[in-house]
Scaffold this active site. Sequence first.
Site, PDB file in Angstrom:
ATOM      1  N   ASP A  31      28.839  27.371  38.240  1.00  0.00           N
ATOM      2  CA  ASP A  31      29.395  28.549  38.917  1.00  0.00           C
ATOM      3  C   ASP A  31      30.129  28.129  40.194  1.00  0.00           C
ATOM      4  O   ASP A  31      29.524  27.603  41.123  1.00  0.00           O
ATOM      5  CB  ASP A  31      28.263  29.527  39.264  1.00  0.00           C
ATOM      6  CG  ASP A  31      28.813  30.810  39.847  1.00  0.00           C
ATOM      7  OD1 ASP A  31      29.341  31.623  39.061  1.00  0.00           O
ATOM      8  OD2 ASP A  31      28.762  30.987  41.077  1.00  0.00           O
ATOM      9  N   TYR A  59      34.226  28.513  48.046  1.00  0.00           N
ATOM     10  CA  TYR A  59      33.269  27.428  48.279  1.00  0.00           C
ATOM     11  C   TYR A  59      33.965  26.164  48.801  1.00  0.00           C
ATOM     12  O   TYR A  59      33.318  25.217  49.234  1.00  0.00           O
ATOM     13  CB  TYR A  59      32.466  27.098  47.002  1.00  0.00           C
ATOM     14  CG  TYR A  59      31.677  28.249  46.423  1.00  0.00           C
ATOM     15  CD1 TYR A  59      31.447  29.413  47.150  1.00  0.00           C
ATOM     16  CD2 TYR A  59      31.153  28.173  45.132  1.00  0.00           C
ATOM     17  CE1 TYR A  59      30.718  30.470  46.605  1.00  0.00           C
ATOM     18  CE2 TYR A  59      30.424  29.224  44.582  1.00  0.00           C
ATOM     19  CZ  TYR A  59      30.217  30.372  45.324  1.00  0.00           C
ATOM     20  OH  TYR A  59      29.497  31.407  44.774  1.00  0.00           O
ATOM     21  N   LYS A 100      36.107  32.252  41.169  1.00  0.00           N
ATOM     22  CA  LYS A 100      36.276  33.610  41.714  1.00  0.00           C
ATOM     23  C   LYS A 100      37.440  33.642  42.688  1.00  0.00           C
ATOM     24  O   LYS A 100      37.713  32.639  43.352  1.00  0.00           O
ATOM     25  CB  LYS A 100      35.004  34.040  42.465  1.00  0.00           C
ATOM     26  CG  LYS A 100      33.717  33.728  41.740  1.00  0.00           C
ATOM     27  CD  LYS A 100      32.479  34.199  42.480  1.00  0.00           C
ATOM     28  CE  LYS A 100      31.223  33.658  41.820  1.00  0.00           C
ATOM     29  NZ  LYS A 100      30.876  32.286  42.208  1.00  0.00           N
ATOM     30  N   HIS A 127      35.537  38.198  43.779  1.00  0.00           N
ATOM     31  CA  HIS A 127      34.341  37.765  44.520  1.00  0.00           C
ATOM     32  C   HIS A 127      33.629  38.914  45.257  1.00  0.00           C
ATOM     33  O   HIS A 127      32.410  39.014  45.231  1.00  0.00           O
ATOM     34  CB  HIS A 127      34.733  36.664  45.512  1.00  0.00           C
ATOM     35  CG  HIS A 127      33.621  35.727  45.831  1.00  0.00           C
ATOM     36  ND1 HIS A 127      33.795  34.372  46.002  1.00  0.00           N
ATOM     37  CD2 HIS A 127      32.294  35.935  46.008  1.00  0.00           C
ATOM     38  CE1 HIS A 127      32.639  33.801  46.278  1.00  0.00           C
ATOM     39  NE2 HIS A 127      31.714  34.724  46.284  1.00  0.00           N
TER      40      HIS A 127
END
Length: 284
Positions: free
Chosen positions: A50, A55, A80, A113
Amino acid sequence: MLGNGLKDKVLLPNGHKIPCIGYGTYKLPDDETAENCVKAAIEIGYRHIDEAAYYFNEKSVGKGIRDSGVKREELFITSKVWTNNRGYDKTMASFDQSMKDLGLDYLDLFLIHWPADAHEHDDWAEINLDTWKALTELYKEGRVKAIGVSNFWPEHLEALMEAEIRPMVNQIEFHPGYRQPRVFDYCRENGILLEAWSPLGRAKVLGHETIVKLAEKYGRSPAQICLRWVMQKDVIPLVKSLNRPRIEENARVFDFAIEDEDMELIDNMEEAGFSGHTPTNVTF
Ligand code: A2P
């Protein structure tokens, strides 16, 4: 979501298959650490990774995926689109950037997101629809195998339910100390698969007396109790760890079951380990 092992898959609403536990990559540093953690997770048997643009580690996670030695079609990769890239054009561009950084040519799942929400935008529903149009287009082009959302509450989902293609997945914060019953019930009733981020409540739930007692009763670790509870709720846990023994421990959840009365004990736990993030207060 139950299964007999890390490689077991369940069906998404469109028939694409998703492995029943995912390895979460939030906060993995964008260097060899992320690469090595992802390679270790895949070596241990995880097949579901994921990711998210936010990130800021798609390059090294992508390298770990590509260097794992496991064929792309055996892996399930999610990413996302972040809040700064809402809307059709920016979402398309963000997707292209993620693919370039990951070094992949398709995704298994692409998510919005966080929803645009009324606390910031009068036209929040239109913004989300415009972003959703981009995901729909990518899905129709076959560049993503499934599409969904993350952190959406029922009101945000409701505004997408008349769209040509409905969200297939909602990824939410979900653990014994934060269960979001309103979102949970809405997704169940509308055939939207749930995924759990922070299934361990960012490790804050692990010391809760109910979890500790059950860990002793079943001869398991508190983390295994949390993950098994999530799975018995038919939710897919996305579990993070930088530590190989813990990545392994988190995968040993297929050879025991939590009894109904103990599931209920967890179902009735007070709030614990809540991140504090909701669609109505996220401004980052
Ligand atoms: P670490 O990376 O040092 O293992 P969540 O996914 O709920 O946000 O929780 C992630 C946190 O839980 C991380 O800080 C991770 O730390 C820790 N963690 C992951 N697996 C375990 C485990 N089996 N036992 C204890 N802590 C864990």
